[in-house]
Write a protein that holds these residues in place. Structure first.
Motif, mmCIF file in Angstrom:
data_model
loop_
_atom_site.group_PDB
_atom_site.id
_atom_site.type_symbol
_atom_site.label_atom_id
_atom_site.label_comp_id
_atom_site.label_asym_id
_atom_site.label_seq_id
_atom_site.Cartn_x
_atom_site.Cartn_y
_atom_site.Cartn_z
ATOM 1 N N TRP A 87 60.861 66.174 52.682
ATOM 2 C CA TRP A 87 60.601 67.612 52.584
ATOM 3 C C TRP A 87 60.974 68.170 51.215
ATOM 4 O O TRP A 87 60.485 69.230 50.828
ATOM 5 N N SER A 88 61.838 67.487 50.478
ATOM 6 C CA SER A 88 62.269 67.978 49.163
ATOM 7 C C SER A 88 61.383 67.505 48.030
ATOM 8 O O SER A 88 61.377 68.119 46.959
ATOM 9 N N LEU A 89 60.652 66.426 48.236
ATOM 10 C CA LEU A 89 59.877 65.844 47.147
ATOM 11 C C LEU A 89 58.812 66.773 46.573
ATOM 12 O O LEU A 89 58.700 66.884 45.346
ATOM 13 N N PRO A 90 57.973 67.451 47.390
ATOM 14 C CA PRO A 90 56.925 68.294 46.775
ATOM 15 C C PRO A 90 57.475 69.359 45.836
ATOM 16 O O PRO A 90 56.966 69.536 44.722
ATOM 17 N N GLY A 91 58.531 70.059 46.263
ATOM 18 C CA GLY A 91 59.102 71.089 45.406
ATOM 19 C C GLY A 91 59.716 70.522 44.149
ATOM 20 O O GLY A 91 59.583 71.097 43.060
ATOM 21 N N PHE A 92 60.389 69.383 44.278
ATOM 22 C CA PHE A 92 61.024 68.805 43.107
ATOM 23 C C PHE A 92 59.998 68.237 42.135
ATOM 24 O O PHE A 92 60.206 68.267 40.916
ATOM 25 N N ILE A 93 58.890 67.714 42.660
ATOM 26 C CA ILE A 93 57.807 67.250 41.781
ATOM 27 C C ILE A 93 57.290 68.412 40.942
ATOM 28 O O ILE A 93 57.052 68.274 39.736
ATOM 29 N N ALA A 94 57.141 69.570 41.580
ATOM 30 C CA ALA A 94 56.692 70.749 40.834
ATOM 31 C C ALA A 94 57.701 71.149 39.763
ATOM 32 O O ALA A 94 57.322 71.525 38.640
ATOM 33 N N VAL A 95 58.999 71.053 40.081
ATOM 34 C CA VAL A 95 60.038 71.395 39.103
ATOM 35 C C VAL A 95 59.990 70.433 37.918
ATOM 36 O O VAL A 95 60.065 70.852 36.756
ATOM 37 N N LEU A 96 59.854 69.132 38.193
ATOM 38 C CA LEU A 96 59.804 68.158 37.109
ATOM 39 C C LEU A 96 58.611 68.395 36.192
ATOM 40 O O LEU A 96 58.735 68.372 34.966
ATOM 41 N N GLU A 97 57.454 68.623 36.799
ATOM 42 C CA GLU A 97 56.252 68.813 35.984
ATOM 43 C C GLU A 97 56.309 70.130 35.216
ATOM 44 O O GLU A 97 55.809 70.218 34.098
ATOM 45 N N GLU A 98 56.926 71.151 35.808
ATOM 46 C CA GLU A 98 57.088 72.415 35.088
ATOM 47 C C GLU A 98 58.012 72.247 33.899
ATOM 48 O O GLU A 98 57.837 72.884 32.857
ATOM 49 N N ALA A 99 58.998 71.358 34.053
ATOM 50 C CA ALA A 99 59.924 71.106 32.953
ATOM 51 C C ALA A 99 59.346 70.164 31.904
ATOM 52 O O ALA A 99 59.979 69.901 30.887
ATOM 53 N N ILE B 255 54.540 58.715 43.797
ATOM 54 C CA ILE B 255 54.322 57.464 44.513
ATOM 55 C C ILE B 255 55.227 57.387 45.742
ATOM 56 O O ILE B 255 54.803 56.964 46.829
ATOM 57 N N GLN B 256 56.487 57.817 45.586
ATOM 58 C CA GLN B 256 57.401 57.820 46.725
ATOM 59 C C GLN B 256 56.903 58.740 47.831
ATOM 60 O O GLN B 256 56.944 58.385 49.019
ATOM 61 N N PHE B 257 56.402 59.906 47.459
ATOM 62 C CA PHE B 257 55.898 60.854 48.457
ATOM 63 C C PHE B 257 54.678 60.290 49.174
ATOM 64 O O PHE B 257 54.573 60.376 50.413
ATOM 65 N N GLN B 258 53.750 59.717 48.433
ATOM 66 C CA GLN B 258 52.561 59.137 49.049
ATOM 67 C C GLN B 258 52.922 57.921 49.905
ATOM 68 O O GLN B 258 52.304 57.687 50.952
ATOM 69 N N SER B 259 53.904 57.150 49.480
ATOM 70 C CA SER B 259 54.335 56.007 50.282
ATOM 71 C C SER B 259 54.932 56.446 51.605
ATOM 72 O O SER B 259 54.717 55.802 52.642
ATOM 73 N N LEU B 260 55.680 57.555 51.585
ATOM 74 C CA LEU B 260 56.210 58.086 52.837
ATOM 75 C C LEU B 260 55.090 58.591 53.737
ATOM 76 O O LEU B 260 55.129 58.398 54.963
ATOM 77 N N LEU B 261 54.080 59.225 53.144
ATOM 78 C CA LEU B 261 52.937 59.665 53.940
ATOM 79 C C LEU B 261 52.216 58.485 54.579
ATOM 80 O O LEU B 261 51.700 58.583 55.700
ATOM 81 N N ALA B 262 52.175 57.369 53.866
ATOM 82 C CA ALA B 262 51.456 56.192 54.364
ATOM 83 C C ALA B 262 52.275 55.368 55.344
ATOM 84 O O ALA B 262 51.720 54.457 55.975
ATOM 85 N N LEU B 263 53.571 55.662 55.497
ATOM 86 C CA LEU B 263 54.424 54.826 56.338
ATOM 87 C C LEU B 263 53.960 54.766 57.794
ATOM 88 O O LEU B 263 53.953 53.671 58.388
#
Length: 376
Positions: free
Chosen positions: A266-278, A287-295
């Protein structure tokens, strides 16, 4: 396809029991080797007792269970289906007009449910506990470890600080933020919001603490505006600008990010946005988020692979070879998944393709095998 609720529930219950037993056994085995490795590393640290390695190993248990979950489903499914085949229960079910697709509905639903629970429930718990374990590992067991440890959405940095102590260090923490008023003709800057700096001696004794709403990384120094310094007496000084020398650069900070596993689903999408904004690369986190979706889909593929490699009739012979082939197929799928992740992190493959291709390939392989065995 004929569905019999009683038979479906019976097969699903046996599949679930075998999977949970296999998950507990494999997790315990991997955790034991991890604990022994931690004890070996702690043996060279006389100030570290038995409790630190034990705590780190215990905190890593949910993470280990997540990593071992696909194999647990595969091996547990092989055991469950092989027992049903050996006792001729599946043969009787087929003679009664129930196809393999009928009694596989329950195990497939169970595998998908296990995957969903692992992603939505276990993953956040695993990320919090793993982040704590990495901090303990960094503090007590690592010597000259990495520059940073990213956990819970905050960036942790460790650097030399010789101003108060010749052997001193400074630990900085804050949330990555985009730098304001960037000049394209200058080198890129890095900034932290809600920054905290702990200044420690070489013996890890607290010397001072600094709180600042924003810390800017400029040429060879951190600039902390409106910073409040707390001395050894814990009394705050008036707000002022504080300059802290550093050898860090934005590139070194980016390279020193800890594993994305320290962030939950649940934290990955928001943090991905923070990283890309920075201005940082978030490929590993994507990749980690997509891997969790594929689990959940991977769990489904493993359950079908287990069925395809273990429902061979005893009278046909070659049962051991089929089961060994199923285990080999599972490990091959794991290797392909790791290789695809490496290509994805290197930018050679799109993130979605790197995360989903092995899972989809395993699912298609399992479906093709079952179609061949069941429908000829």
């Amino acid at each position: 396809m004929t569905l019999t609720p009683t038979l479906t529930l019976y097969v699903a219950r046996g599949f679930l029991a075998a999977t949970m037993i296999m998950l507990a056994a494999l997790t315990g085995l991997v955790a034991l080797f991890d604990f022994l490795e931690l004890l070996r590393r702690a043996a060279s640290r006389p100030d570290v007792g038995f409790d630190i390695p034990a705590t780190i190993a215990a905190l890593r248990l949910p993470f280990v269970s997540l990593q071992i979950l696909p194999f647990s489903i595969l091996l547990g499914g092989i055991v469950a289906f092989w027992r049903l085949t050996r006792s001729s229960e599946l043969i009787v079910a087929r003679a009664a007009g129930v196809s393999a697709w009928g009694f596989l509905t329950g195990p497939c639903a169970v595998a998908m449910l296990i995957g969903i629970i692992a992603v939505t429930g276990v993953s956040p718990l695993s990320s919090m506990m793993l982040a704590r374990a990495e901090r303990l590992d960094q503090t007590f067991l690592r010597t000259g470890g990495g520059l940073s440890s990213l956990a819970g959405g905050r960036l942790w940095l460790r650097q030399a600080d010789h101003e108060l102590d010749p052997q001193g260090v400074a630990v900085l923490a804050g949330r990555p933020a985009a730098a304001r008023d960037r000049d394209p003709r200058r080198l890129p800057r890095f900034e932290l919001q809600d920054a905290t700096v702990w200044r420690l001696s070489g013996a890890d004794t607290a010397l001072a603490r600094i709180e600042a709403p924003r810390a800017r990384l400029e040429d060879g120094r951190w600039v902390l505006d409106d910073a409040v310094a707390f001395g050894a007496d814990r009394r705050p000084a008036p707000p002022r600008q504080i300059l802290l020398p550093t050898e860090l650069t934005p590139g070194r900070i980016e390279d020193s990010f800890a594993s994305p596993e320290t962030l939950g689903f649940w934290s990955l999408p928001g943090f991905i946005a923070v990283l890309e904004e920075a201005g940082f690369s978030a490929v590993r986190h994507r990749i980690q988020f997509q891997s969790l979706l594929a689990l959940p889909v991977l769990a489904l593929a493993m359950s079908l692979l287990a069925a395809g490699f273990s429902m061979r009739h005893n009278r046909r012979g070659g049962v051991a070879q089929m089961i060994a082939a199923g285990v080999a197929a599972g490990f091959a799928l794991f290797v392909v998944d790791r290789v695809a992740d490496e290509f994805g992190e290197a930018g050679s493959l799109p993130v979605v393709l790197a995360a989903w291709a092995p899972t989809v390939a395993g699912l298609l392989l399992a479906l093709a095998l079952l179609l061949h065995l069941e429908d000829g």
